[in-house]
Design a protein around this motif. Structure first.
Motif, PDB file in Angstrom:
ATOM      1  N   LYS A 164       0.817  -1.297  -0.168  1.00  0.00           N
ATOM      2  CA  LYS A 164       0.007   0.094  -0.125  1.00  0.00           C
ATOM      3  C   LYS A 164       0.984   1.035  -0.051  1.00  0.00           C
ATOM      4  N   LYS A 166       2.262   4.617  -0.867  1.00  0.00           N
ATOM      5  CA  LYS A 166       1.520   6.022  -1.404  1.00  0.00           C
ATOM      6  C   LYS A 166       2.769   6.938  -2.086  1.00  0.00           C
ATOM      7  N   ASN A 167       3.799   6.834  -1.229  1.00  0.00           N
ATOM      8  CA  ASN A 167       5.192   7.774  -1.589  1.00  0.00           C
ATOM      9  C   ASN A 167       6.277   6.763  -1.973  1.00  0.00           C
TER      10      ASN A 167
END
Length: 380
Positions: A164, A166-167
């Motif tokens: 998961k 995101k960055n």
């Protein structure tokens, strides 16, 4: 009369001895890996895999073209350096080896492959994953593991879908292997809808990463991918800890070793590191790999690092092609080697496609807990 009889008996013995020696076929197998330098533990692991294969072949009493084969290993050190790698390759060519297993790194395997191609000598790499290795059109070049397109791409998707992320930040060591796997990882991330917040680079001998890690920290990454080897990844993990970067750390097979926890000096959190080995075993094949690892440790008193089982299989694939062709001469057994299909090795079934790549290559994903490497999944 007795003197004459002794002379005759002696002459017969010499003739018989000469005949026996004539029936023995010496087969020279070259191996090249970095047995000195920062990743010597990986090169030595590979070389021990080759030595075990040679020993087992000789114990079996393999015959080639009606002659008992005596296999010999000619081992060279390339220190992970491309120039030293081509020099080692030329040395093996001059020694008239019948086949070569190696090199470990893509950066040494790729330039060396031209040397072997020019000499017509088959080369099987057990660990070079850069796609370019088998894309130069050389008929002598093979590998028994999946390439970076599969490895990096799979890790990129895993970072987005499973972790998961995101960055996501990417660092590579600018070697053929490190940059190549990082490029494929980045493609995998973007293909899965992920976001790359920064791309930095270092080199394969660096020890201080303060500047690039400080730059990355400012972008608040939740995943950091490193394309390179464990000798650099370990100190990088230590400095991430010192800077308070709590991101997941990912990498390819170069970091996926038993030595990584030691190199990180106890700074790895459980489950923090996710890496992939460019090979994969499951089911019955896992039993044979586990048996190999137990035999390896019993003999050498050390654990397998990563690729010793693949080296073992590569040596045996060369030998199997020679047996089938009835010759150890490269020109005669090379066409048979290229058609290898369904060879049952300790790492699973080996078949080559028309580029010399392994068909249906697998990856094994790992993490580390309490300093031990644990398998997550096998992906094809």
């Amino acid at each position: 009369m007795q003197v004459k009889l002794n002379v005759i008996v002696g002459a017969v013995a010499v003739v018989l001895s000469g005949t026996a020696m004539a029936q023995e076929l010496v087969v020279k197998i070259g191996h090249v890996g970095p047995t000195s330098g920062a990743i010597a533990h990986l090169g030595k692991d590979n070389e021990l895999g080759a030595r075990l294969a040679i020993e087992d072949l000789n114990a079996k009493g393999v015959t080639i073209g009606g002659k008992k084969a005596k296999f010999e290993l000619l081992a060279e050190d390339d220190a992970g350096d491309p120039k030293q790698g081509t020099a080692a390759a030329q040395k093996l060519v001059d020694s008239k080896v019948n086949g070569v297993v190696g090199h470990l790194n893509s950066g040494t395997s790729i330039p060396a492959s031209k040397v072997y191609s020019d000499a017509g000598i088959p080369q099987i790499s057990p660990s070079a994953t850069n796609p370019k290795f088998t894309r130069n059109g050389y008929k002598t070049t093979f590998r028994v593991v999946a390439d970076d397109v599969h490895l990096g791409g799979t890790l990129g998707k895993y970072a987005v879908k499973e972790l998961k992320g995101k960055n996501i930040a990417v660092i590579d060591d600018r070697t053929a292997y490190g940059q190549g796997v990082a490029d494929e990882f980045e493609k995998g991330v973007k293909g899965a809808g992920g976001k790359i917040v920064g791309r930095e680079f270092t080199n394969d001998k660096a020890t201080d990463f303060t500047a690039i890690l400080t730059s990355i920290k400012a972008k608040k990454p939740d995943v950091v991918f490193f394309g390179g080897m464990d000798a650099v990844a370990g100190p990088m993990l230590r400095q991430m800890k010192q800077l308070g970067i709590e991101a997941k750390f990912m990498g390819g097979d170069g970091i996926c070793s038993g030595e990584l926890p030691k190199l990180a000096a106890g700074t790895m959190g459980d489950g923090q590191v996710v890496c992939a080995e460019a090979g994969g075993v499951e089911g019955d094949a896992k039993k044979s790999t586990d048996a190999f690892k137990a035999k390896f440790k019993d003999k050498y008193k050390v654990d397998v690092q990563i690729y010793a089982p693949y080296v073992y299989d590569a040596v045996n694939v060369l030998a199997a092609a020679m047996v089938k062709a009835g010759s150890s001469e490269p020109a005669k057994y090379l066409p048979v080697l290229a058609k290898t299909e369904g060879y049952k090795g300790v790492t699973g079934t080996i078949s080559f496609d028309n580029k010399g790549d392994i068909k249906n290559g697998a990856l094994t994903l790992f993490t580390y807990k309490a300093g031990n490497r644990e398998q997550i999944a096998v992906v094809r």
